[in-house]
Design a protein around this motif. Structure first.
Motif, short mmCIF file in Angstrom:
data_model
loop_
_atom_site.label_atom_id
_atom_site.label_comp_id
_atom_site.label_asym_id
_atom_site.label_seq_id
_atom_site.Cartn_x
_atom_site.Cartn_y
_atom_site.Cartn_z
N ALA A 293 39.83 40.64 43.12
CA ALA A 293 40.03 40.69 41.78
C ALA A 293 40.23 39.04 41.39
CB ALA A 293 41.04 41.44 41.37
N LEU A 294 40.91 38.37 42.16
CA LEU A 294 41.03 36.86 41.88
C LEU A 294 39.79 35.97 42.15
CD1 LEU A 294 43.23 34.85 41.26
CD2 LEU A 294 43.56 34.53 43.76
N THR A 295 38.98 36.47 43.16
CA THR A 295 37.78 35.81 43.31
C THR A 295 36.77 36.01 42.10
OG1 THR A 295 37.92 35.90 45.80
CG2 THR A 295 35.66 35.55 44.88
N TRP A 296 36.65 37.46 41.54
CA TRP A 296 35.90 37.36 40.52
C TRP A 296 36.51 36.84 39.18
CZ3 TRP A 296 31.29 39.17 40.52
CH2 TRP A 296 30.56 39.68 41.49
N THR A 297 37.63 36.67 39.04
CA THR A 297 38.25 36.17 37.80
C THR A 297 37.91 34.83 37.88
OG1 THR A 297 40.02 37.66 37.87
CG2 THR A 297 40.30 35.80 36.50
N LEU A 298 37.99 33.92 39.01
CA LEU A 298 37.78 32.42 39.02
C LEU A 298 36.47 32.35 39.05
CD1 LEU A 298 40.33 31.47 41.93
CD2 LEU A 298 40.67 31.56 39.59
N THR A 299 35.47 33.29 39.39
CA THR A 299 34.16 33.17 39.37
C THR A 299 33.73 33.21 37.65
OG1 THR A 299 33.66 34.19 41.51
CG2 THR A 299 31.86 34.16 39.98
#
Length: 222
Positions: A6-12
C-alpha cells in the motif's frame, strides 16, 4: 523498497502524478529553459517511481549520468549572472534552483546506492534476500557483503542526513502552502489568483516529492 504494498503504491502514485504534471508543463512551456527544467523533473519522478519497483536496473549508469548532468544544469542556472534572464533570477529562484540541483543529485546518489547489490560480492549462503522490489532485507544483505563495516556506516549516515534534509524541505513547502492558502481573497483575483493557484500546486508537488525522497532515504538508513 518497502515491505508494505500500500505504501509503495501510494508513493508511486505521488511520483507519477508529479511526473505527469511536469511533463504537461514542459509541453506548455514557451521558454526553452523552462521546457528543459520541467522535462528533467518529469524524468526524475519517472526514475524514482521505477526505483520503487526495482525496474530499469540495466540502465543504472545512464540514469546516474543524466541526473548528475541535471544537477549541474540547475547549479549553472543558480550561479548564472543576472543578465541571463532565462535562468534563475532573484534570490528565491536561485534558492529554488539550488534545491532542485540537490534533488537531482540525491536521486542519482540513491540510484547508485541501490545499485550496490549488483556490483558487490555475492552474499554469504543463507542471507535473507527478496526477489521482488527493493526491500530493506535485501539492503541489509547487500551491505553486509561489501566488506568493511565502515562503508555501510557511512552509507547509513548519509542516508540519515538526506532523510532529515528532505523531511525538513517537505515541512517548509507545507508551511509555504498554508501561508499562501491563508492569503486574503482580495489579494488573489484575476491573474494573481491564477498565479497563486499554480504556486500552491507547485508547493503540493514539491512537498510530496520531498516526503517521498525522505521516506526512501529512511529505508536505506535502516
Amino acid at each position: 523498497m518497502f515491505n508494505t504494498p500500500a505504501l509503495t503504491w501510494t508513493l508511486t502514485l505521488v511520483l507519477v502524478v508529479g511526473g505527469i504534471h511536469y511533463a504537461l508543463q514542459a509541453i506548455r512551456s514557451r521558454r526553452t529553459t523552462e521546457r528543459i527544467n520541467n522535462s528533467l523533473h518529469a524524468l526524475m519522478h519517472t526514475l524514482m517511481a521505477a526505483m520503487l519497483w526495482d525496474a530499469a536496473a540495466s540502465t543504472t549508469l545512464a540514469q546516474i549520468a543524466v541526473l548528475a548532468a541535471a544537477a549541474l544544469w540547475f547549479i549553472i542556472q543558480a550561479v548564472a549572472r543576472p543578465q541571463f534572464r532565462s535562468f534563475c533570477a532573484g534570490t528565491r529562484d536561485r534558492l529554488k534552483c539550488l534545491y532542485h540541483s540537490l534533488t537531482m543529485a540525491a536521486a542519482a546518489l540513491m540510484i547508485a546506492m541501490m545499485a550496490i547489490p549488483a556490483i558487490a560480492p555475492p552474499a554469504p549462503t543463507g542471507s535473507a534476500t527478496t526477489g521482488s522490489g527493493m526491500s530493506s532485507h535485501g539492503h541489509h544483505a547487500s551491505t553486509s557483503a561489501l566488506g568493511p563495516a565502515t562503508a555501510s556506516l557511512h552509507t547509513a549516515a548519509l542516508a540519515i542526513a538526506l532523510t532529515v534534509i528532505f523531511g525538513t524541505a517537505a515541512v517548509i513547502f507545507l508551511i509555504l502552502l498554508l501561508r499562501r492558502h491563508r492569503r486574503p481573497a482580495h489579494q488573489t483575483t484575476g491573474h494573481i489568483q491564477a498565479t497563486g493557484h499554480s504556486a500552491r500546486l507547485d508547493h503540493v508537488l514539491e512537498a510530496g516529492g520531498a516526503a517521498v525522497m525522505a521516506l526512501m532515504f529512511a529505508t536505506l538508513a535502516v
